[in-house]
Design a protein around this motif. Structure first.
Motif: not given
Ligand code: ZN
Ligand code: ZN
Length: 268
Positions: A99, A104, A106
């Motif tokens: 992350k 987010d 990856y």
């Protein structure tokens, strides 16, 4: 008395058992008359329990905002990575980051060591925990140091005398010479153990005989210690160590050494 204008192994608050900010260290370097400071916080299991969480390493990933010339002191960004196995691998080599800092995910996981080393001008490879060396043969520990030194980001092995892991010194020094990489003599070693003085003196003496460069550093964990290498200077004087082999005697000589080793070139 030798003049040494660079301190290239120093720690900030990020290391958790160090007590100064980067700015305090830079100001201390300036006051001590240094021309170049290398900031090399730990990159190690000793920092955080949650190894794969990139949030923990933001400090090492955002140093691009540090001015290269900070109030007259050239500042280099590095880290001191722990050697974690007998193959000379360093911390983070087998850690995947899934992350981004913001949370987010990856598309493809990233490698923690590549992320951090990619933001470093140079890396110091050090042994702190010796647990992976228990029962190892001399050829294994020698190979471990050589492999670590061969990493293209590593400029030198940290406090090789203090680490307390036996190895074939000449073999490692020969490789250091071939790779144009120095051997560190670390002032911080002398508080630990009375033997360290003679160990470091022996290392320096052999470097002088073989024509291997050395790098004299404080390993300061508080700004007050930056640039203070009197004990090391005394040891070097006692053995009449050739000044031209002290790679960090001037900013120019340190940067030239980094360039010759292929580790880093400072664009001016
Ligand atoms: Zn430390
Ligand atoms: Zn250190």
């Amino acid at each position: 008395m030798y003049k040494i204008e660079c301190d290239t192994h120093t720690h900030t608050l990020f290391s958790r058992h160090a007590y100064s900010t980067i700015q305090e260290n830079v100001m201390a370097a300036k006051e001590a008359g240094l021309k170049l400071l290398g900031s090399t916080d730990h990159f190690s299991e000793m920092l955080f329990p949650d190894y794969e969480n990139i949030k923990n390493y933001q400090y090492l990933l955002c140093t691009h905002m540090w001015p290269r010339n900070w109030d007259g002191v050239t500042v280099l960004k590095g880290c001191e990575a722990d050697i974690v196995d007998l193959d000379g691998n360093m911390f983070g080599h087998d850690i995947s980051v899934y992350k981004a800092t913001i949370g987010d995910i990856y598309d493809t996981p990233r490698n923690l060591q590549q992320m951090v080393f990619g933001c470093c001008d140079y890396v110091i490879a050090s042994i702190h925990s010796k647990r992976h060396t228990i029962g190892a043969s001399l050829s294994q520990t020698t190979n471990m140091y050589i492999k670590a030194l061969e990493n293209p980001k590593v400029f030198f092995i940290g406090h090789i005398g203090r680490a307390g892991v036996p190895f074939e010194m000449d073999e490692v020094l020969k490789v250091a010479k071939e790779l144009h990489k120095p051997v560190e003599i670390n002032e911080h070693s002398f508080g630990f153990n009375d033997d360290n003085e003679s160990i470091c003196s022996n290392v320096a003496e052999r470097c002088a005989e073989l024509g291997v460069g050395i790098c004299v550093n404080t390993d300061a964990h508080i700004s007050l210690d930056i640039g203070k290498v009197d004990k090391t200077k005394e040891i070097l004087e006692n053995i009449h160590f050739p000044e031209e082999l002290i790679v960090n005697r001037t900013a120019e000589s340190f940067l030239k050494g980094l360039e010759e080793s292929g580790v880093f070139t400072l664009n001016k």
